[in-house]
Design a protein around this motif. Sequence first.
Motif, PDB file in Angstrom:
ATOM      1  N   LYS A 141       0.817  -1.218   0.000  1.00 50.88           N
ATOM      2  CA  LYS A 141       0.000   0.000   0.000  1.00 50.88           C
ATOM      3  C   LYS A 141       0.851   1.267   0.000  1.00 50.88           C
ATOM      4  N   ARG A 142       2.130   1.132  -0.244  1.00 50.52           N
ATOM      5  CA  ARG A 142       3.003   2.291  -0.104  1.00 50.52           C
ATOM      6  C   ARG A 142       2.713   3.393  -1.118  1.00 50.52           C
ATOM      7  N   SER A 143       2.547   3.050  -2.370  1.00 48.27           N
ATOM      8  CA  SER A 143       2.264   4.076  -3.376  1.00 48.27           C
ATOM      9  C   SER A 143       0.923   4.746  -3.103  1.00 48.27           C
ATOM     10  N   TYR A 144      -0.077   3.948  -2.727  1.00 42.83           N
ATOM     11  CA  TYR A 144      -1.394   4.528  -2.440  1.00 42.83           C
ATOM     12  C   TYR A 144      -1.332   5.432  -1.216  1.00 42.83           C
ATOM     13  N   ASN A 145      -0.700   4.955  -0.137  1.00 44.80           N
ATOM     14  CA  ASN A 145      -0.601   5.773   1.066  1.00 44.80           C
ATOM     15  C   ASN A 145       0.187   7.048   0.799  1.00 44.80           C
ATOM     16  N   TYR A 146       1.222   6.932  -0.029  1.00 45.56           N
ATOM     17  CA  TYR A 146       1.970   8.133  -0.387  1.00 45.56           C
ATOM     18  C   TYR A 146       1.083   9.105  -1.154  1.00 45.56           C
ATOM     19  N   GLY A 147       0.241   8.566  -2.035  1.00 44.21           N
ATOM     20  CA  GLY A 147      -0.706   9.425  -2.747  1.00 44.21           C
ATOM     21  C   GLY A 147      -1.682  10.097  -1.806  1.00 44.21           C
ATOM     22  N   GLY A 304      -6.165  12.464  -8.739  1.00 42.03           N
ATOM     23  CA  GLY A 304      -5.319  11.614  -9.574  1.00 42.03           C
ATOM     24  C   GLY A 304      -4.208  10.951  -8.794  1.00 42.03           C
ATOM     25  N   GLY A 305      -3.677  11.643  -7.780  1.00 43.31           N
ATOM     26  CA  GLY A 305      -2.620  11.053  -6.971  1.00 43.31           C
ATOM     27  C   GLY A 305      -3.083   9.793  -6.264  1.00 43.31           C
ATOM     28  N   LEU A 306      -4.321   9.805  -5.763  1.00 40.98           N
ATOM     29  CA  LEU A 306      -4.867   8.617  -5.105  1.00 40.98           C
ATOM     30  C   LEU A 306      -5.053   7.480  -6.100  1.00 40.98           C
ATOM     31  N   ALA A 307      -5.632   7.807  -7.262  1.00 39.25           N
ATOM     32  CA  ALA A 307      -5.877   6.775  -8.273  1.00 39.25           C
ATOM     33  C   ALA A 307      -4.568   6.203  -8.811  1.00 39.25           C
ATOM     34  N   LEU A 308      -3.604   7.087  -9.082  1.00 37.89           N
ATOM     35  CA  LEU A 308      -2.326   6.617  -9.608  1.00 37.89           C
ATOM     36  C   LEU A 308      -1.550   5.826  -8.560  1.00 37.89           C
ATOM     37  N   GLY A 309      -1.674   6.218  -7.294  1.00 37.15           N
ATOM     38  CA  GLY A 309      -1.011   5.466  -6.242  1.00 37.15           C
ATOM     39  C   GLY A 309      -1.523   4.048  -6.141  1.00 37.15           C
ATOM     40  N   GLY A 316       2.567  -1.591 -10.915  1.00 40.26           N
ATOM     41  CA  GLY A 316       3.973  -1.186 -10.927  1.00 40.26           C
ATOM     42  C   GLY A 316       4.128   0.299 -11.200  1.00 40.26           C
ATOM     43  N   GLN A 317       5.071   0.926 -10.468  1.00 39.62           N
ATOM     44  CA  GLN A 317       5.231   2.380 -10.608  1.00 39.62           C
ATOM     45  C   GLN A 317       5.670   2.796 -12.003  1.00 39.62           C
ATOM     46  N   LYS A 318       6.586   2.030 -12.597  1.00 41.37           N
ATOM     47  CA  LYS A 318       7.159   2.471 -13.870  1.00 41.37           C
ATOM     48  C   LYS A 318       6.100   2.565 -14.970  1.00 41.37           C
ATOM     49  N   LEU A 319       5.282   1.536 -15.130  1.00 37.48           N
ATOM     50  CA  LEU A 319       4.257   1.540 -16.173  1.00 37.48           C
ATOM     51  C   LEU A 319       3.298   2.708 -16.004  1.00 37.48           C
ATOM     52  N   ILE A 320       2.833   2.919 -14.787  1.00 33.64           N
ATOM     53  CA  ILE A 320       1.864   3.988 -14.540  1.00 33.64           C
ATOM     54  C   ILE A 320       2.486   5.354 -14.784  1.00 33.64           C
ATOM     55  N   LEU A 321       3.729   5.542 -14.362  1.00 32.20           N
ATOM     56  CA  LEU A 321       4.383   6.842 -14.533  1.00 32.20           C
ATOM     57  C   LEU A 321       4.597   7.168 -16.007  1.00 32.20           C
ATOM     58  N   VAL A 322       5.078   6.207 -16.771  1.00 32.84           N
ATOM     59  CA  VAL A 322       5.302   6.453 -18.202  1.00 32.84           C
ATOM     60  C   VAL A 322       3.986   6.811 -18.889  1.00 32.84           C
ATOM     61  N   ALA A 323       2.939   6.034 -18.623  1.00 32.30           N
ATOM     62  CA  ALA A 323       1.652   6.260 -19.284  1.00 32.30           C
ATOM     63  C   ALA A 323       1.075   7.636 -18.949  1.00 32.30           C
ATOM     64  N   PHE A 324       1.159   8.040 -17.683  1.00 25.52           N
ATOM     65  CA  PHE A 324       0.483   9.279 -17.299  1.00 25.52           C
ATOM     66  C   PHE A 324       1.333  10.522 -17.510  1.00 25.52           C
ATOM     67  N   TYR A 325       2.649  10.382 -17.575  1.00 22.58           N
ATOM     68  CA  TYR A 325       3.436  11.530 -18.042  1.00 22.58           C
ATOM     69  C   TYR A 325       3.086  11.837 -19.501  1.00 22.58           C
ATOM     70  N   SER A 359       4.411  13.148 -10.466  1.00 18.63           N
ATOM     71  CA  SER A 359       5.618  13.501  -9.718  1.00 18.63           C
ATOM     72  C   SER A 359       5.538  13.024  -8.277  1.00 18.63           C
ATOM     73  N   LEU A 360       4.341  13.029  -7.692  1.00 19.25           N
ATOM     74  CA  LEU A 360       4.236  12.549  -6.310  1.00 19.25           C
ATOM     75  C   LEU A 360       4.419  11.029  -6.258  1.00 19.25           C
ATOM     76  N   VAL A 361       3.871  10.304  -7.245  1.00 20.11           N
ATOM     77  CA  VAL A 361       4.091   8.858  -7.293  1.00 20.11           C
ATOM     78  C   VAL A 361       5.575   8.566  -7.529  1.00 20.11           C
ATOM     79  N   LEU A 362       6.214   9.376  -8.352  1.00 21.09           N
ATOM     80  CA  LEU A 362       7.642   9.211  -8.619  1.00 21.09           C
ATOM     81  C   LEU A 362       8.462   9.427  -7.352  1.00 21.09           C
ATOM     82  N   THR A 363       8.105  10.428  -6.547  1.00 21.42           N
ATOM     83  CA  THR A 363       8.829  10.674  -5.301  1.00 21.42           C
ATOM     84  C   THR A 363       8.670   9.500  -4.340  1.00 21.42           C
ATOM     85  N   GLY A 364       7.448   8.954  -4.251  1.00 19.54           N
ATOM     86  CA  GLY A 364       7.240   7.766  -3.438  1.00 19.54           C
ATOM     87  C   GLY A 364       8.015   6.572  -3.965  1.00 19.54           C
TER      88      GLY A 364
END
Length: 451
Positions: A141-147, A304-309, A316-325, A359-364
């Motif tokens: 739950k780390r990415s979601y909690n970070y979001g 969006g931060g909650l949904a992306l988290g 996986g962080q990488k797939l989501i970050l590439v798609a949404f950037y 960017s917030l998901v990337l920082t997490g």
Amino acid sequence: MATTPINDWNVPPRTTRLVLFCCWLAILAEGYDVGVLGAVLPALAEYRAWDLSPLELGGLGAYALVGMLLGALFIGTLSDLFGRKKMLLLSMVIFTLTQAGAAVAPTPEIFGLFRLLGGLGMGGVIPVAAALTIEYSAPKKRSYNYGVMYSGYSLGIVAAALVALFLLPTIGWRWVIAFGALPVVLLPIIAKLLPESLDYLAAKGKRREADRLAARLGIAPYIPTVTAPTTGVTAAEPWWRTITAMFSPRYLRSTVFFWISLFCGMVLVYGLNTWLPSIMKSAGYDLGSSLTFLLVFSLASAAGGLALGRAADKYGQKLILVAFYLLGGGGILLLMFPGNMVVNLVFVAFAGIGSISTSLVLTGYIADYYPAKVRATATGWALSFARIGAICGPLIGGWIGSAALPFEWNFIIFAAIAVLAASAVALIPKRREAQPEPAVAGEETVGVTAN
């Protein structure tokens, strides 16, 4: 080295929620201070007493970012050395009190000085809050909690836009900025509720203190996640190893691409935060509508931060970050075609998700990627380098305005930067499985939890 299975995560949910709440309050206050300049920038542009050019306005936006560069660099590292909680509280004291100073500044130079000093605190909050959130969150739950925690940043920007909508027409920009000093009243609450990092205590050999804190928080059994000294010294390794770990052969390539991608993300976040109302006003919208764009930009990024988290935890962080950037870049580019207000608000929402949320998901992702004992340092240094991008963001908008280029160039340039961010994320190596690290003299290896 014994390893506790990932399913044995034993931090009570109430403890995780408590840490998230305290960090969320700190990030909310910072978000207001970051967003307030963009909210008042159109009024500052018309403030005849200072008579600022577009490039000078962009410079005002950069003052706080210079301070944030230094704050992230030093306070993130200091939190790994002297404690997360102390550094979080110190950061909040700095950036709230300097907001009051900026509100009464008689000249733009003094205004910029207070924004610079406030930036020291603003830069320190994020790496410390990131480390605490990751350490007290279950791995799945780390990415979601970070979001969840970082949604306070976007909501702080929303608060800045709302306060500006109500106060700018009546009592002026100074009161909008002064409102950012009010979170100083939150300091006693956070000081009482926020626990210190157990990872920090264990790394410093303060096992008894860590045990007492774990018992108070209901964490049983408590097994430290990092190595601890067996002698009476307070640091198991020289302080400089905290810094050099992220440049070791194991992490160097990751560090380079994390820094590039976060640099681009900060260009987007701070460039659009600072200039979006002014750009949309140049496109033909009135001031109220222009502030509405900033409001939607921020609200969309919070949701969006909650949904992306949650999506990052699942896919996986990488797939989501590439798609949404890439999605954010598309939204930014489509804004260059002024048209239906509702359609453009949708594009602004995409831009918000593809800049702040990503960017917030990337920082997490960064905070979760590195080992616990250098987590805040690695996050802080990445953010510090990214602050150069944050400084460039407002200056890019100021340069475009001073060069009298068509307003469409803002969207073309920012969209290209989003594509570059996506490319850098795609090149981040897959994280290796955690492996035992060699112990140094006077140190013994202890078991780890799911952290």
